[in-house]
Write a protein that holds these residues in place. Structure first.
Motif, PDB file in Angstrom:
ATOM      1  N   SER A  11       0.802  -1.229   0.000  1.00  0.00           N
ATOM      2  CA  SER A  11       0.000   0.000   0.000  1.00  0.00           C
ATOM      3  C   SER A  11       0.833   1.277   0.000  1.00  0.00           C
ATOM      4  CB  SER A  11      -0.950   0.006   1.198  1.00  0.00           C
ATOM      5  OG  SER A  11      -0.220  -0.160   2.408  1.00  0.00           O
ATOM      6  N   ASP A  12       2.034   1.250   0.590  1.00  0.00           N
ATOM      7  CA  ASP A  12       2.841   2.477   0.665  1.00  0.00           C
ATOM      8  C   ASP A  12       4.329   2.263   0.408  1.00  0.00           C
ATOM      9  OD1 ASP A  12       3.527   1.091   2.930  1.00  0.00           O
ATOM     10  OD2 ASP A  12       2.859   2.629   4.351  1.00  0.00           O
ATOM     11  N   ALA A  13       4.714   1.069  -0.058  1.00  0.00           N
ATOM     12  CA  ALA A  13       6.108   0.751  -0.407  1.00  0.00           C
ATOM     13  C   ALA A  13       7.060   0.803   0.790  1.00  0.00           C
ATOM     14  CB  ALA A  13       6.616   1.682  -1.516  1.00  0.00           C
ATOM     15  N   LEU A  14       6.541   0.738   2.012  1.00  0.00           N
ATOM     16  CA  LEU A  14       7.405   0.723   3.192  1.00  0.00           C
ATOM     17  C   LEU A  14       8.188  -0.579   3.239  1.00  0.00           C
ATOM     18  CD1 LEU A  14       8.111   2.137   5.996  1.00  0.00           C
ATOM     19  CD2 LEU A  14       6.455   0.514   6.974  1.00  0.00           C
ATOM     20  N   PRO A  15       9.549  -0.512   3.236  1.00  0.00           N
ATOM     21  CA  PRO A  15      10.329  -1.757   3.325  1.00  0.00           C
ATOM     22  C   PRO A  15      10.136  -2.424   4.678  1.00  0.00           C
ATOM     23  CG  PRO A  15      11.775   0.167   3.445  1.00  0.00           C
ATOM     24  CD  PRO A  15      10.408   0.681   3.122  1.00  0.00           C
TER      25      PRO A  15
END
Length: 217
Positions: A11-15
């Motif tokens: 949803s937000d590309a947070l690793p």
């Protein structure tokens, strides 16, 4: 072989986690790891759940499951079926271990401890023969077995031509490809039909010309 793996929230590309790579691998894959960030940012709710993106001597494969993107960078020659079998194993273990905590994660690499499982699994997939035996490919579901149905993209198209990872874009491309294929087939059929229709007349005409030439030449 599988070179490196990165896991991010869709949803937000947070690793969320990543494999711990040695210095040589970090240097050789620096550009491709930057490309993986582009892929994560391009992911939308309509994106293909599985995709292979070719980039030079490597291919970036990703799998989306439960709002998590599992991406691995593998040698271009490494079997795609094994790459997705590897990602499938990671997704199942990650869901079991961290699934309920994914949405609550606020800082990057909140699940860095998952590297232990990634490293262990990557070692099993290092040798294709060992990987084939340990992954039980014959027991994988039909979607995973039929890798021909997995969308394939080129990194250059994704970066410079604004290509999409969405299902509808893939469907549109496939339809254009199929349409062109049928047009070529239709042209071949028409040409062959014309040959069958006029070839006998041409042969008769040629025989008449030869006879006339022989008679009056």
């Amino acid at each position: 072989m599988v070179r490196s793996t990165i896991i991010a929230r869709a949803s937000d590309a947070l690793p969320l986690a990543a494999s711990v790579d040695d210095e040589q691998t970090e240097l050789s894959l620096q550009e491709h790891k930057q490309q993986s960030k582009v892929i994560f940012r391009r992911i939308t709710p309509n994106s293909e759940p599985r995709c292979s993106i070719e980039s030079g001597q490597y291919t970036l494969h990703y799998l989306i499951a439960d709002n998590v993107v599992f991406l691995t960078i593998a040698d271009k020659s490494y079997p795609r079926k094994l790459s997705f079998s590897y990602l499938d194993e990671l997704s199942k273990e990650f869901a079991t271990t961290y699934g309920p905590r994914v949405e609550a994660a606020r800082r990057p690499y909140a699940f860095v401890g998952f590297d232990t499982f990634m490293s262990k699994t990557a070692r099993l997939y290092r040798d294709t023969r060992t990987a084939t035996a340990s992954s039980g490919l014959d027991r994988l579901n039909d979607d995973l077995q039929d890798v021909t149905r997995i969308m394939t993209k080129n990194m250059e198209e994704l970066l410079w031509r604004g290509d999409s990872l969405d299902r509808m874009s893939h469907l549109s491309t496939s339809l254009r490809s199929e349409s062109e294929k049928y047009r070529k087939a239709a042209r071949n059929i028409n040409f062959n039909a014309m040959l069958r229709q006029y070839a006998p007349l041409g042969a008769i005409g040629l025989i008449i010309i030869i006879l006339l030439y022989w008679r009056f030449g």
